[in-house]
Write a protein that holds these residues in place. Sequence first.
Motif, short mmCIF file in Angstrom:
data_model
loop_
_atom_site.label_atom_id
_atom_site.label_comp_id
_atom_site.label_asym_id
_atom_site.label_seq_id
_atom_site.Cartn_x
_atom_site.Cartn_y
_atom_site.Cartn_z
N PHE A 47 0.87 -1.17 0.00
CA PHE A 47 0.00 0.00 0.00
C PHE A 47 0.90 1.22 0.00
N TYR A 48 0.79 2.03 -1.07
CA TYR A 48 1.67 3.18 -1.23
C TYR A 48 0.96 4.25 -2.05
N ASP A 49 1.09 5.48 -1.62
CA ASP A 49 0.53 6.61 -2.35
C ASP A 49 -0.97 6.44 -2.61
N GLY A 50 -1.66 5.91 -1.59
CA GLY A 50 -3.12 5.76 -1.69
C GLY A 50 -3.59 4.59 -2.53
N ARG A 51 -2.67 3.75 -2.99
CA ARG A 51 -3.03 2.62 -3.84
C ARG A 51 -2.56 1.31 -3.22
N THR A 52 -3.33 0.26 -3.46
CA THR A 52 -2.91 -1.09 -3.09
C THR A 52 -2.41 -1.78 -4.34
N ILE A 53 -1.16 -2.23 -4.30
CA ILE A 53 -0.51 -2.83 -5.46
C ILE A 53 -0.24 -4.31 -5.16
N PRO A 54 -0.76 -5.23 -5.98
CA PRO A 54 -0.48 -6.65 -5.77
C PRO A 54 1.02 -6.94 -5.85
N ALA A 55 1.47 -7.93 -5.11
CA ALA A 55 2.90 -8.28 -5.07
C ALA A 55 3.48 -8.51 -6.47
N LYS A 56 2.71 -9.14 -7.33
CA LYS A 56 3.21 -9.46 -8.68
C LYS A 56 3.51 -8.20 -9.50
N ASP A 57 2.90 -7.08 -9.11
CA ASP A 57 3.12 -5.82 -9.83
C ASP A 57 4.16 -4.93 -9.17
N THR A 58 4.90 -5.46 -8.22
CA THR A 58 5.95 -4.70 -7.54
C THR A 58 7.30 -5.35 -7.81
N ASP A 59 8.35 -4.71 -7.36
CA ASP A 59 9.69 -5.28 -7.44
C ASP A 59 10.09 -5.85 -6.08
N LEU A 60 9.08 -6.32 -5.32
CA LEU A 60 9.34 -6.83 -3.97
C LEU A 60 8.93 -8.29 -3.84
N LYS A 61 9.59 -8.97 -2.93
CA LYS A 61 9.28 -10.36 -2.59
C LYS A 61 9.67 -10.57 -1.14
N GLY A 62 9.17 -11.63 -0.53
CA GLY A 62 9.63 -11.97 0.81
C GLY A 62 8.54 -12.42 1.75
N SER A 63 8.89 -12.40 3.04
CA SER A 63 7.98 -12.93 4.05
C SER A 63 8.23 -12.28 5.40
N VAL A 64 7.28 -12.53 6.28
CA VAL A 64 7.36 -12.11 7.69
C VAL A 64 7.17 -13.39 8.51
N ARG A 65 8.17 -13.75 9.30
CA ARG A 65 8.06 -14.95 10.13
C ARG A 65 7.92 -14.53 11.59
N ILE A 66 6.87 -15.02 12.22
CA ILE A 66 6.61 -14.72 13.63
C ILE A 66 6.79 -15.99 14.44
N THR A 67 7.61 -15.89 15.49
CA THR A 67 7.89 -17.02 16.37
C THR A 67 7.48 -16.69 17.79
N ARG A 68 6.74 -17.58 18.43
CA ARG A 68 6.28 -17.38 19.81
C ARG A 68 7.45 -17.42 20.79
N LYS A 69 7.45 -16.47 21.74
CA LYS A 69 8.41 -16.47 22.84
C LYS A 69 7.68 -16.75 24.16
#
Length: 139
Positions: A45-67
């Motif tokens: 989400f940037y500049d008031g628009r939601t851009i699907p991942a396939k239309d960006t130059d970005l990739k990756g993940s967020v990993r959450i681990t319980r403590k």
Amino acid sequence: MKNVRFTLLLLWAATALLSSCKKEKDPAPDLATRVASTYVFSELFYDGRTIPAKDTDLKGSVRITRKTETTVDIQLDIRQKSTNDDFMAYDVEGVILTENGSEVFLAYEGEQFAKIKGDAITVTGEDSAGERFAIIAKR
């Protein structure tokens, strides 16, 4: 005949006793257990628009681990597809979770930087020009 009646009575009593026992339910998982997962980058989400991942130059993940019940560690690994350079790459330990209705808020050193709703996490940030953006990743 008395032995048969006694045996039947004994079987009936055992059946009644066993069927009247309540099954114990497993306790509900704690907050950190519920959100712990790997979330894959799906939108920017940037500049008031939601851009699907396939239309960006970005990739990756967020990993959450319980403590603990209310704390997690996070590995944020969002990179540029074209160069594999870091865009948002952080390892953050001791993130505090709070829940409000259907949303879970994530804070580090007193500052909220993300929220989870349903199967999606939204991580907010600011680019070098001071423009706010959000990375959305889904389980």
